[in-house]
Design a protein around this motif. Structure first.
Motif, short mmCIF file in Angstrom:
data_model
loop_
_atom_site.label_atom_id
_atom_site.label_comp_id
_atom_site.label_asym_id
_atom_site.label_seq_id
_atom_site.Cartn_x
_atom_site.Cartn_y
_atom_site.Cartn_z
N THR A 90 64.06 8.41 27.44
CA THR A 90 64.67 7.07 27.82
C THR A 90 66.18 7.31 27.69
O THR A 90 66.56 6.05 28.26
N SER A 91 66.95 7.81 27.04
CA SER A 91 68.18 7.67 26.62
C SER A 91 68.15 6.37 25.88
O SER A 91 69.39 5.78 25.81
N GLY A 92 67.12 5.85 25.04
CA GLY A 92 67.19 4.68 24.42
C GLY A 92 67.64 3.40 25.13
O GLY A 92 67.92 2.34 24.77
N SER A 93 67.09 3.45 26.50
CA SER A 93 67.48 2.45 27.52
C SER A 93 66.53 1.98 28.25
O SER A 93 65.67 2.93 28.95
N ALA A 94 66.34 0.62 28.58
CA ALA A 94 65.29 0.08 29.71
C ALA A 94 65.55 0.65 31.18
O ALA A 94 64.70 0.69 31.72
N VAL A 95 66.89 1.23 31.22
CA VAL A 95 67.05 1.64 32.62
C VAL A 95 66.32 2.99 32.96
O VAL A 95 65.87 3.38 33.92
N ARG A 96 66.06 3.70 31.96
CA ARG A 96 65.09 4.80 32.12
C ARG A 96 64.07 4.84 31.20
O ARG A 96 63.46 5.73 30.56
N ALA A 97 63.31 3.73 31.26
CA ALA A 97 61.95 3.59 30.33
C ALA A 97 60.84 4.38 30.93
O ALA A 97 60.18 4.53 29.93
N ASP A 98 60.76 4.97 32.04
CA ASP A 98 59.56 5.84 32.45
C ASP A 98 60.20 7.11 32.81
O ASP A 98 59.42 7.89 33.48
N HIS A 99 61.25 7.50 32.41
CA HIS A 99 61.85 8.75 32.81
C HIS A 99 61.12 10.14 32.06
O HIS A 99 61.40 10.11 30.82
N VAL A 100 60.52 10.75 32.71
CA VAL A 100 59.86 12.19 32.22
C VAL A 100 60.60 13.47 32.90
O VAL A 100 60.06 13.55 34.22
N PRO A 101 61.20 14.03 32.10
CA PRO A 101 61.92 15.21 32.81
C PRO A 101 61.07 16.30 33.36
O PRO A 101 59.81 16.33 32.66
N THR A 102 61.11 17.15 34.36
CA THR A 102 60.39 18.04 34.80
C THR A 102 60.82 19.34 33.95
O THR A 102 60.11 20.48 34.21
N ALA A 103 62.06 19.47 33.38
CA ALA A 103 62.41 20.77 32.85
C ALA A 103 63.00 20.47 31.43
O ALA A 103 63.51 19.39 31.17
N ASP A 104 63.16 21.52 30.76
CA ASP A 104 63.95 21.36 29.31
C ASP A 104 65.49 21.34 29.60
O ASP A 104 65.83 22.16 30.50
N ALA A 105 66.08 20.85 28.88
CA ALA A 105 67.55 21.07 28.69
C ALA A 105 67.55 22.50 28.09
O ALA A 105 66.84 23.10 27.39
N GLU A 106 68.98 23.06 28.68
CA GLU A 106 69.06 24.44 28.15
C GLU A 106 69.04 24.56 26.56
O GLU A 106 68.46 25.62 25.97
N VAL A 107 69.40 23.78 25.94
CA VAL A 107 69.51 23.86 24.49
C VAL A 107 67.98 23.83 23.88
O VAL A 107 67.56 24.57 22.97
N VAL A 108 67.02 22.96 24.57
CA VAL A 108 65.76 22.80 24.07
C VAL A 108 64.93 24.00 24.51
O VAL A 108 64.12 24.82 23.77
N ARG A 109 65.25 24.69 25.77
CA ARG A 109 64.73 26.01 26.02
C ARG A 109 65.17 27.25 25.19
O ARG A 109 64.27 27.82 24.68
N ARG A 110 66.25 27.10 24.63
CA ARG A 110 66.85 28.11 23.73
C ARG A 110 66.19 27.94 22.33
O ARG A 110 65.63 29.04 21.84
N LEU A 111 66.08 26.87 22.17
CA LEU A 111 65.29 26.48 20.68
C LEU A 111 63.79 27.02 20.68
O LEU A 111 63.22 27.76 19.71
#
Length: 450
Positions: A90-111
């Motif tokens: 959500t980025s800590g915001s009501a602006v993106r309250a329902d945001h569910v990504p479909t892919a990992d960020a590159e840093v998450v993928r590497r980890l």
């Protein structure tokens, strides 16, 4: 010592000795989250079921000889502006309250490729645009803030709710909460870690990095998300350490300054050459930083601010409106001065290997505190929190915060180690020695240690 208190290095050794399993560790961490996160508020989302299943798979892999390295089976938190596939971000915001990504960020993928296991998304100041993280409390004393914007990440690591966490740093947002929460925070060299899949705050300043319990752990995580690092040593002989006589000790609490100067003396005892240096053109660092961050953040949020402005928190909304008043001429001038500052810092570091200073001018402010008093004058808390960290974002250099003692209020003090670009190995080497001679040896604060 409980499993949730272990460092990555300690855990990896116990895994391979058969004295601890990924499932046992994950159970310890998730039990800790269930017991304490209601007080600390480190997590926006906890992925307990997913984490337990991942721990079973990690344990099965180790039993069958599949070893992905030191991060194999290690529980991690990820800041809530970093995309995680299928997990609310959500980025800590009501602006993106329902945001569910479909892919990992590159840093998450590497980890994930390195074997790390997600336990949840850590709270951030809205869109990483602040130094408070109002959703979260400091585990050392719940009446105090954890810092921000990666406050949830730092609080989680400090309280034993994750063995490491990923944060982002645009003006100090890894190092500030690391210092206030008594953990290690590394802002790598600008551009050395992928920002793909990370919601931007200010594109020319943003950096992704680890928050950990030890300097060695920071190196392990950095090796997974960037370039492999050499093995850390405890030898600082032959290194030249600069300690500034201006700016970095102006308006600094006496107890904080005392800890940092004592650490400088201990580095000298360890064989480093410590010399006083004057940092050039310090009066323009803040104005350049604020011009860049406000204008770049407002450019990113321009359309959404116009259509969904009421959903932003008042403090962030005000900053985004402020950034709209920065002219193109002002922005270009700031970038030109920034280029000049980079050259000045390059010359400064021609004679030193690292610069050491306080990370933050005081220990953690109280929740709701708006100003800090300095001998008859006052300073806005946010301005104070980033005053000593934003220079490394302007120059792009790597900077590390290491906990090195307690202030008079029994809250942690962090020391900042800044190095030349792409010399994270040297920065971590100095931090490793500081850590070894530090008085602050507890991995988890007493307050939440029961």
């Amino acid at each position: 010592m409980q499993p949730y208190q272990l460092t990555i290095t300690e855990t990896a050794r116990l895994f391979r000795l058969g004295d601890l399993s990924p499932v046992e560790l994950m159970d310890s961490v998730l039990d800790r989250i269930e017991a304490l996160d209601g007080l600390v508020g480190a997590f926006a989302t906890v992925t307990a079921e997913r984490a337990r299943s991942a721990a079973v798979r990690a344990e099965h892999a180790l039993v069958n000889g599949v070893d992905l390295g030191l991060l194999h089976g290690i529980p991690m938190g990820v800041k809530d502006i970093v995309d995680t596939a299928g997990v609310l971000t959500t980025s800590g915001s009501a602006v993106r309250a329902d945001h569910v990504p479909t892919a990992d960020a590159e840093v998450v993928r590497r980890l994930a490729d390195a074997g790390a296991l997600l336990v949840g998304k850590t709270h951030t100041h809205e869109f990483a645009y602040g130094l408070i993280t109002p959703t979260t409390r400091n585990p050392w004393n719940l009446a105090h803030i954890p810092g921000g914007s990666s406050g949830g990440s730092a609080a989680a690591v400090a309280a034993g709710l994750a063995q490491f966490a990923i944060g982002t740093d645009t003006g100090g947002s890894i190092r500030v909460p690391a210092a206030l929460c008594g953990v290690v925070g590394l802002k790598p060299t600008y551009g050395s870690v992928s920002r793909h899949g990370v919601t931007p705050l200010a594109w020319s300043l943003d950096t992704v990095g680890p928050i950990t319990r030890s300097v060695a752990d920071a190196g392990h995580v950095l090796s997974a998300i960037s370039s492999p690092l050499p093995v850390l040593t405890s030898d600082v002989r032959g290194l030249t350490v600069g300690i500034p006589v201006n700016h970095f000790f102006d308006r600094v609490a006496p107890d904080v300054a005392t800890v940092v100067h004592r650490m400088a003396g201990l580095l000298m005892d360890a064989g480093a050459e410590v010399r006083e240096v004057t940092v050039p053109d310090t009066t323009v660092i803040g104005p350049v930083f604020w011009t860049l961050i406000t204008s770049e953040a407002s450019a990113y949020h321009e359309e959404v601010l116009r259509t969904k402005g009421a959903l932003y928190q008042p403090d962030v909304h005000a900053l985004l409106e402020q950034g709209q008043q920065v002219t193109a001429v002002d922005y270009v001038k700031a970038q030109r001065v920034r280029a000049y500052l980079k050259e000045q810092w390059k010359a400064l570091f021609a004679d030193i290997d690292v610069l050491i200073s306080p990370t933050v001018a005081s220990t953690a402010p109280l929740v709701g505190q708006t100003n800090v008093a300095w001998h008859g004058s006052t300073e806005d808390v946010t301005a104070m929190l980033l005053r000593l960290t934003c220079a490394a974002n302007v120059t792009g250099q790597p900077a590390l915060s290491v906990p090195c003692g307690l202030g008079d209020d029994a809250l942690p003090v962090g020391i900042q180690v800044t190095g030349r670009p792409f010399t994270e190995d040297t920065v971590l080497r100095v931090g490793h020695v500081l850590e070894q001679v530090s008085e602050l040896t507890a991995h988890t604060p007493v307050l939440v240690g029961s």
